[in-house]
Design an enzyme around this catalytic site. Structure first.
Site, PDB file in Angstrom:
ATOM      1  N   TYR A 160       0.832  -1.220   0.054  1.00  0.00           N
ATOM      2  CA  TYR A 160       0.133  -0.102   0.084  1.00  0.00           C
ATOM      3  C   TYR A 160       0.808   1.195   0.038  1.00  0.00           C
ATOM      4  O   TYR A 160       0.642   2.410  -0.733  1.00  0.00           O
ATOM      5  CB  TYR A 160      -1.097  -0.034   1.241  1.00  0.00           C
TER       6      TYR A 160
HETATM    7  N1  LIG Z   1      -8.839   6.357   5.973  1.00  0.00           N
HETATM    8  C1  LIG Z   1      -7.790   6.552   6.047  1.00  0.00           C
HETATM    9  O1  LIG Z   1      -7.235   6.367   6.929  1.00  0.00           O
HETATM   10  C2  LIG Z   1      -6.927   7.126   4.869  1.00  0.00           C
HETATM   11  C3  LIG Z   1      -5.496   7.285   5.187  1.00  0.00           C
HETATM   12  C4  LIG Z   1      -4.682   7.840   4.261  1.00  0.00           C
HETATM   13  C5  LIG Z   1      -4.947   7.755   2.867  1.00  0.00           C
HETATM   14  N2  LIG Z   1      -6.338   7.265   2.737  1.00  0.00           N
HETATM   15  C6  LIG Z   1      -6.679   7.556   1.140  1.00  0.00           C
HETATM   16  O2  LIG Z   1      -7.854   8.116   0.918  1.00  0.00           O
HETATM   17  C7  LIG Z   1      -8.676   7.849  -0.039  1.00  0.00           C
HETATM   18  C8  LIG Z   1     -10.020   7.347   0.176  1.00  0.00           C
HETATM   19  O3  LIG Z   1      -9.882   6.295   1.190  1.00  0.00           O
HETATM   20  P1  LIG Z   1     -11.096   6.094   2.369  1.00  0.00           P
HETATM   21  O4  LIG Z   1     -10.612   5.753   3.765  1.00  0.00           O
HETATM   22  O5  LIG Z   1     -12.190   7.196   2.101  1.00  0.00           O
HETATM   23  O6  LIG Z   1     -11.752   4.592   1.394  1.00  0.00           O
HETATM   24  P2  LIG Z   1     -13.006   3.951   1.581  1.00  0.00           P
HETATM   25  O7  LIG Z   1     -13.918   4.444   2.704  1.00  0.00           O
HETATM   26  O8  LIG Z   1     -12.915   2.464   1.469  1.00  0.00           O
HETATM   27  O9  LIG Z   1     -13.890   4.233   0.441  1.00  0.00           O
HETATM   28  C9  LIG Z   1     -13.098   4.062  -0.908  1.00  0.00           C
HETATM   29  C10 LIG Z   1     -14.201   4.463  -1.985  1.00  0.00           C
HETATM   30  O10 LIG Z   1     -13.450   4.397  -3.405  1.00  0.00           O
HETATM   31  C11 LIG Z   1     -14.310   3.465  -4.406  1.00  0.00           C
HETATM   32  N3  LIG Z   1     -13.618   2.788  -5.057  1.00  0.00           N
HETATM   33  C12 LIG Z   1     -12.812   1.591  -4.531  1.00  0.00           C
HETATM   34  N4  LIG Z   1     -12.218   1.024  -5.551  1.00  0.00           N
HETATM   35  C13 LIG Z   1     -12.418   1.610  -6.584  1.00  0.00           C
HETATM   36  C14 LIG Z   1     -12.343   1.487  -8.174  1.00  0.00           C
HETATM   37  N5  LIG Z   1     -11.589   0.801  -8.586  1.00  0.00           N
HETATM   38  N6  LIG Z   1     -12.848   2.712  -9.035  1.00  0.00           N
HETATM   39  C15 LIG Z   1     -13.791   3.754  -8.295  1.00  0.00           C
HETATM   40  N7  LIG Z   1     -14.039   3.708  -7.016  1.00  0.00           N
HETATM   41  C16 LIG Z   1     -13.453   3.058  -6.260  1.00  0.00           C
HETATM   42  C17 LIG Z   1     -15.373   3.014  -3.235  1.00  0.00           C
HETATM   43  O11 LIG Z   1     -16.645   2.820  -4.024  1.00  0.00           O
HETATM   44  P3  LIG Z   1     -17.295   1.257  -4.276  1.00  0.00           P
HETATM   45  O12 LIG Z   1     -17.819   0.760  -2.920  1.00  0.00           O
HETATM   46  O13 LIG Z   1     -18.351   1.533  -4.773  1.00  0.00           O
HETATM   47  O14 LIG Z   1     -16.153   0.472  -4.849  1.00  0.00           O
HETATM   48  C18 LIG Z   1     -15.649   4.023  -2.328  1.00  0.00           C
HETATM   49  O15 LIG Z   1     -16.456   5.051  -2.644  1.00  0.00           O
HETATM   50  C19 LIG Z   1      -7.636   6.594  -0.558  1.00  0.00           C
HETATM   51  O16 LIG Z   1      -7.081   6.868  -1.760  1.00  0.00           O
HETATM   52  C20 LIG Z   1      -6.884   5.903   0.615  1.00  0.00           C
HETATM   53  O17 LIG Z   1      -5.817   5.431   0.154  1.00  0.00           O
HETATM   54  C21 LIG Z   1      -7.163   7.069   3.586  1.00  0.00           C
END
Ligand SMILES: NC(=O)c1ccc[n+]([C@@H]2O[C@H](COP(=O)([O-])OP(=O)(O)OC[C@H]3O[C@@H](n4cnc5c(N)ncnc54)[C@H](OP(=O)(O)O)[C@@H]3O)[C@@H](O)[C@H]2O)c1
Length: 252
Positions: A160
């Site tokens: 990741y």
């Molecule tokens: N949460 C954290 O602690 C954290 C920390 C640092 C960075 N981030 C980054 O922030 C971003 C958002 O993370 P999050 O925590 O909000 O994730 P999340 O809650 O798992 O939500 C992920 C979103 O992305 C969509 N998605 C997944 N695979 C996809 C694909 N192949 N094509 C299009 N849409 C897709 C999902 O929709 P579906 O369900 O319809 O697939 C969902 O809307 C990511 O890039 C993550 O790496 C998160």
């Protein structure tokens, strides 16, 4: 939701937020819409959740449409941009938020898992930037998503964090290719945020340990990321490009 100190407006701008059916992307989609943008709510699987976000935005007086596209597949990125043009007539802001995280020790990493995380996080971000290079309006904005765990070096996060290292380097590399059109490209690197991606497979004691690593002793919430994203997307950030901004409460 917290109020913004320097209110800006995105009236007349079109924003694609990849992966905005839930999590950080959903909060960003709602925030851009609340400030007048036409918002594309992209998702890959859960149309019900994406439609719920669109309904909420419209009920609050905003403009939004849901478009399904798996950003890990380049033809679907093309289709996402083409449908955005058909619906709103252009693209001004791209938020490459969609991402996957699967953390396992090195010996348990499979080729399939490696390829899927690189497909969505790296290939998806890169080819969405390429589509933006072809189609984005002058003065546009691109915001990529990295993570602060690139600085924490937790065991099990190698694939990741490797994907996000690539995203940070693309962000630095591409700034000078986008510059002639007045387009900026930057990355946000959140620390732990209360979403399904973060919560999956973690025990309460693991979560408490991680919470204790930031300066404020609480878990980040999705709206803790909004202000930085709206700032980078706005006119006031015109001289900032090729940078990665950690938004993490002092986590690393
Ligand atoms: N949460 C954290 O602690 C954290 C920390 C640092 C960075 N981030 C980054 O922030 C971003 C958002 O993370 P999050 O925590 O909000 O994730 P999340 O809650 O798992 O939500 C992920 C979103 O992305 C969509 N998605 C997944 N695979 C996809 C694909 N192949 N094509 C299009 N849409 C897709 C999902 O929709 P579906 O369900 O319809 O697939 C969902 O809307 C990511 O890039 C993550 O790496 C998160």
């Amino acid at each position: 939701m917290h109020s913004s100190v320097y209110p800006t407006t995105f009236t007349g701008k079109t924003v694609i937020v990849t992966g905005s059916s839930r999590g950080i992307g959903r909060t960003l989609a709602e925030a851009f819409a609340a400030q007048g943008a036409n918002v594309v709510v992209n998702y890959s699987n859960n149309s019900g959740k994406a439609e719920e976000v669109v309904r909420g935005i419209k009920a609050a007086g905003g403009q939004a449409t849901a478009i399904r596209a798996d950003v890990g597949r380049v033809p679907e990125i093309e289709s996402l941009f083409a449908q955005t043009f058909e619906t709103f007539g252009g693209i001004d802001i791209l938020v490459n938020n969609a991402g996957l995280m699967h953390t396992v020790p090195l010996l348990q990493v499979t080729e399939e898992d490696f390829d899927r995380q690189f497909a969505v996080n790296v290939k998806g971000t890169f080819f969405a930037c390429q589509a933006a290079a072809a189609r984005m309006n002058e003065g546009g904005r691109i915001i990529n998503f990295s993570t602060s765990v690139t600085g924490a070096m937790f065991p099990g996060y190698s694939v990741y964090a490797g994907t996000k290292g690539a995203v940070e380097q693309f962000t630095r590399q591409l700034a000078k290719e986008f510059g002639p059109k007045g387009i900026t490209i930057n990355a946000l690197a959140p620390g732990p945020v209360n979403t399904e991606l973060f919560m999956q497979d973690k025990s309460e004691s693991q979560i408490a340990g991680i919470v204790g690593m930031n300066a404020f002793g609480r878990l980040g919430e999705t709206d803790d990321i909004t202000g930085a994203a709206l700032f980078l997307a706005g006119e006031d950030a015109r001289w900032i490009t090729g940078q990665t901004l950690r938004v993490n409460g002092g986590f690393v």
